[in-house]
Design a protein around this motif. Structure first.
Motif, PDB file in Angstrom:
ATOM      1  N   HIS A  76       0.951  -1.148  -0.033  1.00  0.00           N
ATOM      2  CA  HIS A  76      -0.006   0.148   0.040  1.00  0.00           C
ATOM      3  C   HIS A  76       0.966   1.345  -0.065  1.00  0.00           C
ATOM      4  N   LEU A  77       1.952   1.156   1.108  1.00  0.00           N
ATOM      5  CA  LEU A  77       2.530   2.531   0.908  1.00  0.00           C
ATOM      6  C   LEU A  77       3.543   2.588  -0.378  1.00  0.00           C
ATOM      7  N   PHE A  78       3.914   1.625  -0.906  1.00  0.00           N
ATOM      8  CA  PHE A  78       4.852   1.667  -2.142  1.00  0.00           C
ATOM      9  C   PHE A  78       4.000   2.397  -3.209  1.00  0.00           C
ATOM     10  N   THR A  90       9.798   2.472   5.338  1.00  0.00           N
ATOM     11  CA  THR A  90      10.256   1.552   6.382  1.00  0.00           C
ATOM     12  C   THR A  90       9.839   2.131   7.859  1.00  0.00           C
ATOM     13  N   LYS A  91       9.893   3.328   7.776  1.00  0.00           N
ATOM     14  CA  LYS A  91       9.376   4.216   8.997  1.00  0.00           C
ATOM     15  C   LYS A  91       7.773   4.183   8.968  1.00  0.00           C
ATOM     16  N   MET A  92       7.251   4.443   7.945  1.00  0.00           N
ATOM     17  CA  MET A  92       5.784   4.672   7.608  1.00  0.00           C
ATOM     18  C   MET A  92       5.245   3.399   8.098  1.00  0.00           C
ATOM     19  N   ILE A 164      -1.509   9.047   5.265  1.00  0.00           N
ATOM     20  CA  ILE A 164      -0.100   9.072   5.275  1.00  0.00           C
ATOM     21  C   ILE A 164       0.408  10.556   5.820  1.00  0.00           C
ATOM     22  N   SER A 165      -0.305  11.666   5.368  1.00  0.00           N
ATOM     23  CA  SER A 165       0.037  12.831   6.108  1.00  0.00           C
ATOM     24  C   SER A 165       0.042  13.086   7.324  1.00  0.00           C
TER      25      SER A 165
END
Length: 246
Positions: A76-78, A90-92, A164-165
């Motif tokens: 999802h983040l990618f 990685t942090k997220m 994300i924000s």
């Protein structure tokens, strides 16, 4: 699927039928093999064994669920953060699958009510909520595969919680922030830990955080880890302007 449910309800006990209905509501789909889900809530203290003499509990499912969560969240983040480098992603991901957040997810679904254990529920630590949430994800994967697992994580984790924000500004470990800043600025830091009986005989741990041989913050908590985190949070607010500088 309704036929499957009726067959299950007739062939199992009333208790299992109630469990089936409750799990179906949480999942948003009909389970194929309810035994995966029963196992997902079986604590090792129940001392259950398979016919082959192997222990039956949620710990292996917890391991599998942790891996599935990481996989789905990473994908999802990618896709949603195309400019993020490996460190950022990685942090997220760590913020989303933090133990604190997983515990909240388990509590929101009230998963603790399903647990089979010989230990009273009020004797469990906070992490039991996150552990059984992960084991539930593992059970979904075994029962219905990756697609259903991904849909569940989207519904229960990503859609309601992943912004994300907002996550960019969320701190999951003040201690890590303090240590990272001290190392970057070449400052000497150390945590001095001492014990204290506290109020009504409850054991508390006291921590003094020193930076460059000066005590910056003090804190007490019921564990060393919590006391260090609390002291680090106080130190962060004392140096926030400097720490937040790029």
């Amino acid at each position: 699927m309704r036929i499957l449910k009726k067959i299950f309800s007739k062939s199992r006990s009333l208790e299992d039928g109630i469990f089936f209905d409750a799990i179906e509501k949480i999942l948003g789909f009909t389970p194929k093999d309810i035994h995966h889900y029963k196992k997902a809530f079986t604590h090792r203290s129940s001392n259950r064994m398979s016919s082959e003499g192997k222990p039956i509990n949620y710990e292996r499912l917890e391991f599998l669920g942790d891996a599935m969560l990481s996989s789905v969240i990473a994908a999802h983040l990618f896709n949603k953060a195309p400019d993020g480098d490996e460190g950022y992603l990685t942090k997220m991901r760590s913020k989303i699958v933090s133990r604190e957040h997983l515990n909240e997810l388990g509590k929101d679904l009230n998963l603790i009510k399903f647990i089979e254990s010989k230990v009273p529920v009020n004797h469990f630590g906070e992490n039991i909520h996150g552990n059984i949430f992960e084991s539930l994800v593992g059970a979904i994967y075994l029962d219905r595969g990756y697609e259903y697992c991904e849909k569940f994580i989207q519904k229960r984790v990503i859609i309601p919680y992943v912004d994300i924000s907002k996550l960019e500004g969320k701190v999951i470990s003040y201690k890590s922030l303090v240590i990272e800043w001290c190392q970057k600025e070449k400052k000497i830091f150390h945590y001095d830990i001492f014990e204290d009986n506290g109020i009504d005989g409850e054991r508390l741990f006291g921590v003094k955080l020193s930076i460059d041989n000066k005590v910056i913050a003090k804190a007490r908590a019921t564990s060393k880890k919590k006391a260090e985190e609390k002291a680090s949070q106080r130190a962060y607010f004392a140096f926030q302007e400097k720490m937040d500088k790029k």
